[in-house]
Structure formats: C-alpha cells, structure tokens
Motif scaffolding. Structure first.
Motif, short mmCIF file in Angstrom:
data_model
loop_
_atom_site.label_atom_id
_atom_site.label_comp_id
_atom_site.label_asym_id
_atom_site.label_seq_id
_atom_site.Cartn_x
_atom_site.Cartn_y
_atom_site.Cartn_z
N GLN A 1 0.84 -1.21 0.00
CA GLN A 1 0.00 0.00 0.00
C GLN A 1 0.87 1.25 0.00
O GLN A 1 0.55 2.24 -0.65
CB GLN A 1 -0.90 0.01 1.23
N ILE A 2 1.98 1.19 0.76
CA ILE A 2 2.91 2.33 0.76
C ILE A 2 3.39 2.56 -0.66
O ILE A 2 3.42 3.68 -1.15
CB ILE A 2 4.12 2.05 1.67
N THR B 1 0.34 3.93 -2.86
CA THR B 1 -0.30 5.20 -2.50
C THR B 1 0.69 6.33 -2.27
O THR B 1 0.32 7.49 -2.34
CB THR B 1 -1.14 5.07 -1.19
N VAL B 2 1.95 6.01 -1.99
CA VAL B 2 2.92 7.08 -1.71
C VAL B 2 4.07 7.06 -2.72
O VAL B 2 4.28 8.03 -3.45
CB VAL B 2 3.47 6.96 -0.26
N PRO C 1 3.04 7.31 -6.78
CA PRO C 1 2.58 8.65 -7.20
C PRO C 1 3.69 9.69 -7.16
O PRO C 1 3.74 10.58 -8.01
CB PRO C 1 1.49 8.99 -6.18
N LEU C 2 4.58 9.57 -6.19
CA LEU C 2 5.66 10.56 -6.09
C LEU C 2 6.72 10.34 -7.16
O LEU C 2 7.34 11.28 -7.62
CB LEU C 2 6.30 10.50 -4.70
#
Lengths: 550, 355
Positions: A186-187, A190-191, A194-195
């Motif tokens: 999930q990290i 979701t993080v 996208p970055l």
C-alpha cells in the motif's frame, strides 16, 4: 573594444549552430517545397497516404513504445535497489551502467550477434553441450533482438533518472504511511509510485525519443524486414535517391521528436522544482538474507547484461570459425582483400576515425566552453537565445542532420571537414552539459576569498578556477571523443567512401556475406570498443559526484 | 499502557545505540525523551513505532508484546520531525490517509477529517496543497494526520524543532492543550530542555543509549541525579569537591568551603557541588539564614533582557562561576574587573554524583 571582442566570441557558438544546424534543417524543408505550391500539396498528400509510410510510422511508434515499457520494467527494480541500498560493488555497478551510454551502436549490435546470434557464443555452447544440429536461439532479424538492445541502451537512463529521484524522497514519507497503517504494497502504490510518477514519465519520454529515432541498431539487426523512420530516411536518401520522400519523413520525425523534447524539458524543470528542501534518504546496508539476495541478483543481472555481449564480441573476434584462437580477422584488417568492399585496408579507418575525433575535439571544446560561459551568466540575453538552441540537437536525429548536410552544403559536401563538424554538433550539447555544472559550481565567493587572501587575478585563476575546471574539461573532451568515434548515422551519409570511419567499415563488413567479412567486423568492433572504453575510463575517473545535467 | 523492558539495539558491531532501556508510561501521560543528538532517543522512538526492531528486550503495549509486529499493525501514531506530509495529497487527503488504511467508510472519514482540522484550527485548509503551507501550518496538519486514526499511543519526534522561536512557544502550549484534551498517551523526543519542561509530565534524560534519570520536570530541575544530567539541563557551576565530611558539615572545593547540603541517600565521594545560577543575590544585607558571603571578581557581564548574566572568578582559587540576576532596579551593569561580594543560598546547593 573588449565588449565587441566578447560579443564576437559569444556569437561563435550561435553562428555555428545557425550555419550547421538550423540552415540544414531549413534546407530539408526547401527540398519538400521545391516544387510549385499545388504540387507540394498533392505530393505531400500522396506520400502521407502511401501504405509504406504508415507501415514505417506504425513500426517506429510501436517498437519505441514497447521498448520504453520494457526498459521501465527492467529499470524500475534496479532503480529501487540503487536508491535504497548501500552495498559493496555499488560504484562498479554505477560505472558498468555508463558503458551503454557511450558504446557505439556498431559495437553493441555486433556484440549482441556475437552473444546470441546464429553463430553466437551461446548457440555454439548450447549446440556443443546438447549435441544439437541447429542453433536453438533463432533471434537474428527478429524484433526481440532489437528490443533487447534498446533495453540495454536505455535502462541506465531509467536507473539514473528514477533512482536519483527515488533517493531524494524522504524516507519518513514511507515510514509515516506505515505508522498510519499502510502495508508495504500500500505504501508503494499510495505514496512511492505517485511521487515517482513524474520521474518515470520523464525517463520514459527520453527513452521513447531515443528508440523512436533508433538507427544503427535497427539497420544492423533488423535487416530488410524492419525499418524505423530514421532507417527509411537513410534508404530513401542514399539507396533510392528519393529526396522529397526523405525530406517528408525527416519533417514528420522532427515534428515528433521536438514535441517530445519540449514536454521532456518542461517536465525536467518541474522535477527539479519539486526536489527542493527535502531530506535525502541514506542508502542502507541490506538488512537480511532476502535483501542481500535481491542486491546480489541485481548486481549479477547488471554485470551480466552489460558485460556478456561485450565479452562475447571480444571472444568471437578471436575464435570465429576456429576452435582455437585465431588472429586472421585482425590480420585481414591490414590487407586490401580482393573481394572486400574497401578502397583501402580497413585498418586505415582507425586513422581516419582518430583524425576526425581530434578535429571534433578542436571544434567542439572551444565552442562548448564559450557556450557554457555564456549560459553560466544568469539573465544574459545570449543565454536566452542559446539555451533552447543548444537543446534541440539532442532531439534531432543524426541521419536527419546528415541528410540536411547533403541537401544544404552544396560544394562543401565533399569536404572532409563536414564529418567533424557534424560530430561536433552532436557532441556540443554533451560538452556544454558536462562543463556547465562545474562552471556554475565555481562559487564567486571562492574567487573573492582567494583575492582577499592576496592572490593576484592570474594566481587566482591558476589556483582556484583551473583545478576545478580541468576535470570537467577532461570529461567533456572524453565525451566528444567517444561520440565522434562511434557516430554512425550522420557519418554514413556525409563521409567520403575513400575516407571511411571505423563504424562505416564495421557496417559495410557486416552487410557483406562470408565469414571473413563478419570476422573483420567483429575485430574492428573490438578495437572500437577498446578505444571507447578508454575514454569511458577517463570520464569515470574524473567525474565529480552528482554533477550530470542531462 | 506502554512498558519497555531492557531494550537493546545495535546498528553495527561497534555501534550500540540502545543499551538496556527500561521505561513505563502511564495512560494519558506525556513523557519526554531528552538527550543530546546521538543518544539513541530517536531510535528508541522508532523501536516503539515498529520502524526498527530491537535486538533484545520487550515492547509491551497494553500488556501485549508488540515487539515482532510491523509498524502498520501497532496502532501507534508517529509524527516526524520533517512532518513527512505526502506532497502529492491535499491537506484533507493527508489527514484522511490513516483512516483510509483503516477502511473507514467515506462519510465517517470525512467527518473525522473535519473534526481533526477543527481541532488544530485549520478548518478552511482542507483542499490546500501541503507545499503551500507555512511551517507552523504543516506541523498542525502533521499532528492532525497522526491523531486522526485515534492511535493508542502517539510518538512525536522533535515536534517543534523546525519552527522559529516565537512560533515554537505558541505551538508548544497548543500541543499540550490538544494532547491533554484528547487524553492521549504521548512520548516525544527533543534535545531542548525548555521544550521538555513546557510539554512533559515526566522527562527521561538519555545518554549514550541509556536512561539516566526519569522524573517530573520540577523534580528533575531540583534534583539532577548526576553531573551529566545537571550540565544537560544547563547548570554549569559544578565545583569539584576535594573533601566532604558529614561530621564537619563542610564541603571543601577549590573555591572555598561551603556548608554541606543535605544528601543522606548518597555516598559523597566522587561528586561535585552544584550551585544554581539563580542562587546568588547582590543585596547588601543577608537575605536569609541559609545565605553565605562569597567574594569574587567580575570577568564579564552579559545583558540578556529581563536578566543579566555575570561571570565571576572566585577570590579564593580563581574558579569561574556564572550567575543570573534580574535586571529590574539596576541602571548600570557591573564593569569587568570590579570586586564584588555576593550572597549564595546554601539551601539551593546540591551535591551531584560525577558521571
């Protein structure tokens, strides 16, 4: 007086770009529009409607897209490992990854043939081990081989761009997500993803650009079955002398590459903005066996992927068609064989190439240094003109440039200077962009400090400027040298047949039948690889950490 | 609530960061880990959060050993020093992140986000990009995000260190109000004793991977357990003790003899005499029975606003001592070189173990 002199000096690189870059491109346009207006329209429509044009455009686009996707898929895990872990051999891995950056296509394409081609090392070994009569790997003249080489060339771009960005991501972002209840995957989605997305997109655009304009790889490995726009321009211009069609294709390609280039530049600016004031993560030692295996695997894949083809090339050049070691292909390079395609012994090409490379240095280094000094002055009007002008040649294909010279240079076409001029033009952005960061890093305060400590201007230049710039100059020189040695696309169109370069000799030998020609190609490739590797060592030796500006 | 038992952690064979940490935190208590950089306080925080695993020892959360659980299952909130706000998400999306991970229905999620933004006074900021916020606003978003999933324990890593002085004062009070209002059990880390005093119910002073002393702020200030804790709290008048004889009731130092402070619970060899900077008075008359006369020569005078700091050399033994005096009622400061007589309050002096 000083101002005029300075203006004249600063005008040099701009003038060079106008005469040897802008003018030839305009000349291509002129070829397209040389016929009366109504005919231009009908002629263009006719070409645009032809199925062969669409076939070439379609192939170019999908192979570039697929190559990009594959490159990202291979590059992303390696980038992750590079960004997150610190391990023995990391420096070597980084150095290995710069090899594809400068290795000429005429080295890499034969190297892959030597590894997995019909007579390649792998096939020979498999046949011998398992007693097979036919070579089990049938990759020659398949799209698979082209894609493989494209991945080989471009995976370093993904690793550098994405990996560099990745290691700039603050580690607390992922940890914050974990503390908020996010599982590892999930990290990631979701993080982290996208970055990273902008950097992945930027890298993809660049890879797409390079694969879209791929020339040597497709020409050598694709045979007659596959042709990118770039290859088609060459064929139309040289084999069929259909200049209007070549011009039309050039314009289509320029349209695509410039569009991609503009988007890429915009993205680069955005990337460097979003990187400000973030805590850098410290790469860590792998913590457990699983991570060590991951790192070890990555190291092996990289080393094998980069070195195996090059090693196979060397091995094959000494063992082709002979169970033991043989030097006949190297000896053949010194002889003017009757059935050979050459006017002079192929070994003469080494001299030609070195001469051209020296001339390229003589042209591109002074121009590049002047241009870098211009760009280093903030808010200079010259810089505003030069900056985009300098970026464009990066997005212009070599064949298009060579074609432009053919149609634009008139009587100059036969001049031996045209080759180093074209090489200089291609090398110029690299020279400027390796020199500029060092120049910008030269803190004015250092000079002021030296002055306050009593250094005269001359001593100040000698003790502060020179030591800091000489490394950058050496790197620039090595880049220019390597680019000139390996340049293939433009050279093929403009070099005189009686003064062939090493890449030309390799290509001609490869396109002739017979073991002796093939062996000569391998031998010449090996020599070119050795010379290029030498400049690569120079680059690696003098590189300052974190200073590339590509 | 939280109990740490004998925690050890090393990063490399010669780099032992935590060396036998034991600490208990009561429900709704705010505990501060105070120590110089490199003392292991942040590592301890990460061990509690589950971002690092201890080599030895137990982390008990509500009685259950969570030492082997990964961070995302512990239900412990952690606020980072650099806030670690997700730059690709808006303020509201940042606050909602933990709730999304808990799979809270959208309606409840939104209600909770609004509630949290109201708590930190950022109601109108929901749609803003986090990069546009000021440092103080980012800090409050980070706090709201940490508290939103209603963690059983909140960890704050240097919560106000990245802010300028004035804002820090303001937000420290705000932070304590919010944590107390939510009855949150909290551990926070800092290297600044003022922050620790202002925020914590209890302070654990750390040094080189060990906890030296745990006590409520006032008690810690009055009774530092050793010279390390004392000097970390800002005490610098620590006179070497040559002889301390309980029978004579006298402590002998290079600066002269002082009455023996009451410390019956400790052996009195290997210690120093602590004289707090506010234990001196410049009056002519003896202010009280516990005050003794002390002669010195002024070395420097530093004006600090509401007070000024005087550095003197003791007449006897040339020991340097620093004292602070209120500025009020003085129209000029003492010149260097001047000879002065001070009154020192022996009741405030303390014998502190060397270490």
């Amino acid at each position: 007086m000083r101002r005029t002199l300075l203006a004249l000096l600063y005008a040099l690189p701009i003038l060079f770009l106008l005469v040897f870059y802008v003018y030839p491109l305009l000349a291509i346009l002129r070829v397209s529009f040389s016929v009366p207006a109504p005919e231009v329209v009908s002629q263009t429509l006719e070409m645009a409607a032809s199925p062969s044009f669409w076939r070439v455009l379609w192939f170019t686009t999908w192979q570039a897209t697929l190559s990009t996707v594959l490159t990202v898929l291979v590059g992303l895990p390696l980038a992750a490992i590079f960004a997150r872990f610190d391990f023995p051999g990391k420096g070597i891995m980084a150095a290995l990854l710069t090899i594809p950056f400068v290795m000429p296509t005429v080295v890499v394409a034969p190297a892959f043939l030597a590894l997995i081609g019909r007579n390649g090392v792998l096939n020979t070994w498999l046949q011998a081990s398992f007693g097979l009569t036919a070579p089990p790997l049938q990759l020659e003249q398949t799209i698979g081989l082209i894609l493989l080489v494209h991945v080989f060339y471009n995976v370093a771009i993904v690793i550098r761009t994405v990996g560099g960005f990745w290691s700039n991501l603050s580690p607390s972002l992922g940890e914050a997500a974990a503390a908020l209840g996010a599982r590892p995957w999930q990290i990631f989605h979701t993080v982290t993803l996208p970055l990273l997305a902008p950097s992945i997109l930027a890298a993809s655009l660049l890879v797409f650009l390079f694969c879209f304009t791929s020339f040597g790889v497709v020409l050598i490995l694709g045979g007659l079955r596959f042709a990118t726009i770039e290859v088609e321009i060459y064929r139309q211009a040289v084999s069929y002398f259909n200049l209007p069609l070549a011009a039309f294709l050039s314009i289509v390609q320029l349209g695509v590459t410039f569009t991609v280039m503009v988007i890429y530049t915009r993205m680069q600016a955005g990337l460097s903005r979003s990187l400000r004031r973030r805590r850098r993560s410290q790469p860590r030692r792998p913590a457990d066996l699983r991570q060590w295996l991951l790192v070890g695997g990555a190291l092996c894949v990289t080393a094998l992927g980069v070195l195996a083809p090059l090693a196979a090339l060397v091995v094959r050049s000494f063992t082709l068609g002979d169970p033991g070691l043989t030097l006949i292909y190297y000896q053949a390079l010194g002889q003017n064989l009757r059935q050979s395609a050459f006017f002079a012994p192929p070994v003469a090409a080494i001299g030609n190439s070195l001469l051209y490379a020296a001339a390229t240095l003589a042209i591109s280094l002074p121009l590049g240094v002047i241009a870098a000094y211009m760009l280093a002055q903030p808010r200079s009007r010259w810089a505003a003109v030069l900056d985009p002008l300098l970026l464009l040649p990066l997005g212009t294909s070599a064949v298009t440039l060579g074609f432009g010279y053919i149609v634009a240079m008139g009587p100059l076409r036969a001049s031996p200077w045209l080759v180093p001029i074209a090489h200089s033009l291609i090398a110029l952005p690299f020279v400027v962009r390796s020199f500029l960061p060092a120049l910008r890093a030269l803190d004015q305060r250092l000079r002021d400090a030296a002055s306050m400590l009593g250094a005269t201007p001359l001593r100040r230049w000698w003790t502060i400027d020179a030591p800091l710039l000489v490394r950058a100059l050496l790197i620039s020189a090595a880049f220019a040298f390597a680019i000139s040695l390996g340049e293939f696309g433009a050279t093929l169109l403009i070099a005189r047949p009686d003064r062939p370069t090493m890449p030309m000799v390799i290509y001609q030998a490869l396109s002739r039948p017979g073991l002796i020609n093939y062996g000569q190609a391998l031998a010449m490739s090996t020599i070119l690889m050795a010379v290029t590797a030498f400049s690569l060592i120079l680059i690696e030796r003098f590189r300052l950490p974190g200073e590339e500006e590509f | 609530m939280l109990e740490l038992r004998d925690i050890y952690k090393r990063f490399a064979p010669d780099k032992e960061v935590l060396r036998g940490i034991a600490l208990t935190v009561a429900p709704q208590e705010i505990v501060c880990l105070l120590g110089p950089s490199g003392c292991g306080k942040s590592t301890l925080l990460r061990v509690i959060a589950g971002l690092e695993r201890a080599d030895r020892g137990q982390v008990l959360l509500n009685g259950a050993d969570v030492g082997e659980l990964p961070a995302y299952t512990r239900g412990v909130g952690l606020m980072f020093q650099d806030y670690a706000l997700f730059p690709h998400l808006s303020v509201a999306e940042n606050v909602a992140y933990g709730l999304r991970m808990k799979k809270l229905p959208a309606a409840q999620r939104q209600r909770r986000v609004e509630e949290m933004l109201a708590l930190v006074n950022l109601q109108s900021y929901a749609g803003r990009a986090v990069d546009d916020l000021s440092g103080g606003e980012q800090q409050r978003v980070a706090l709201a995000r940490t508290l939103a999933p209603n963690p059983s324990l909140v960890l704050l890593d240097e919560p106000v260190a990245n802010l300028d002085r004035l804002l820090r004062e303001e937000l420290m009070g705000e932070l304590r109000r919010i944590l107390k209002q939510l009855q949150m059990t909290t551990i926070f880390v800092t290297h600044d004793q003022e922050e620790a005093f202002a925020l914590a119910d209890r302070i654990a002073v750390m040094r080189a991977g060990r906890i030296e002393q745990v006590a409520p702020p006032a008690q810690l200030y009055r009774r530092p357990i050793n010279t390390f804790v004392a000097s970390f709290l800002g005490f610098d008048n620590l006179l070497p003790v040559e002889r301390a004889n309980p029978a004579e009731g006298v402590v002998r130092t290079p600066a002269g003899d002082f009455p023996l402070p009451v410390r019956p619970d400790r052996p009195i060899d290997d210690c120093r005499l602590l004289i707090p900077p506010d234990a001196a008075v410049l009056d002519d008359e003896q202010p009280g029975p516990t005050y003794i006369r002390f002669a010195g020569r002024v070395l420097t005078t530093t004006f600090r606003g509401s007070f000024f700091r005087l550095e003197i050399a003791s007449m006897h033994g040339e020991q340097r001592l620093r004292f602070e005096f209120r500025t009020r009622g003085r129209d000029h400061l003492l010149e260097p070189g001047a000879l002065i007589d001070l009154w020192l309050d022996s009741a405030q002096m303390l014998l502190v173990t060397e270490g």
